[in-house]
Design an enzyme around this catalytic site. Sequence first.
Site, PDB file in Angstrom:
ATOM      1  N   HIS A 214      -2.893  -1.309  -4.545  1.00 18.36           N
ATOM      2  CA  HIS A 214      -4.357  -1.340  -4.597  1.00 18.36           C
ATOM      3  C   HIS A 214      -4.906   0.079  -4.572  1.00 18.36           C
ATOM      4  O   HIS A 214      -4.184   1.023  -4.210  1.00 18.36           O
ATOM      5  CB  HIS A 214      -4.929  -2.169  -3.434  1.00 18.36           C
TER       6      HIS A 214
ATOM      7  N   SER B  21       0.821  -1.204   0.000  1.00 19.03           N
ATOM      8  CA  SER B  21       0.000   0.000   0.000  1.00 19.03           C
ATOM      9  C   SER B  21       0.864   1.267   0.000  1.00 19.03           C
ATOM     10  O   SER B  21       1.668   1.467  -0.895  1.00 19.03           O
ATOM     11  CB  SER B  21      -0.947  -0.044   1.203  1.00 19.03           C
TER      12      SER B  21
END
Length: 236
Positions: A145, A122
Site C-alpha cells: 500500500h 507494508s
Amino acid sequence: MSGDRNEEEKQQMLDKEDRQNDQIKEMGQVVLDKNSGRRRVELLTIIGEVEGHDSAPAQSKTTKYEHVLPKLALVEDDQDIEGLLILLNTVGGDVEAGLAIAEMIASLSIPTVSLVLGGGHSIGVPMAVSADYSFVVPSATMVIHPVRSSGMFIGVAQTYRNMEKIQDRITTFISNHSHTTQKRLEELMLDTTQLVKDVGTMLEGEEAVREGLIDEVGGIREALAKLYELIEAGKK
C-alpha cells in the site's frame, strides 16, 4: 573424576539452554547448530510491529530496530555463523527502521533466506525480499500500500513530494531485490478494488510468487534446506 566431568558437562548444557531461552524470550533470536551438517545458522524473527524512534504501546508485539541492527552487525562479524534465517510475521511499522533492517540484511556477506509466516505487510515486504532467497507459506499474506503518515501532515506540495520520495525508496529497494518492477509495484499500491477503506493490494502466498515478490512457496523445511544449499555453494 569421570562423574565430576559428566556433571560439569550437564551443567554447561543447561547453562547454554538457559541462555538460548533468554535470547528467544527477549529478542526472538537463537543459533541453530544441531543439524546433520553442523552448520551454524542464526535465526532472526521479525514479529508484530517494527518499532522505530517512537515506542509502540506496551501491549503491542514489537520488533525493535535498535535490537536487530546490532545483532546483524554481530552476525556479520562472527566467523562461526554461516547463514541467516529470517522468519517474518509482521504488520509493518516504521518505514525508516524497516528499510534500515532490510538494507543490513541485504548487505550481509553470508547466505540469507527469509520465510514469511502469517503476514509480511507494508514495510515487511522490503525485509522479506532483502534475503538472498525468499519463501512464503501458502496461507501467508503480503500487503502492498502507499506510504502513510501518522504524524502532523502539512497540506503543501513539499509534503507530497517528500512522501513520493519515501515511496520511491521503498519500491526501488523491492524491485532491486525481487523479480517485479517498480511500475508493477505502484500499480499494486494504488489498487482501489481490494482493501476495504484503503488503497493497495493483498497477495496470498502463491500470488506473491506469481507477482515476482517472493521466490518460492514453502515452509521451514524448504527454507532451511535452501539455506544449507547456499552455504555449501558458497564454500565450493
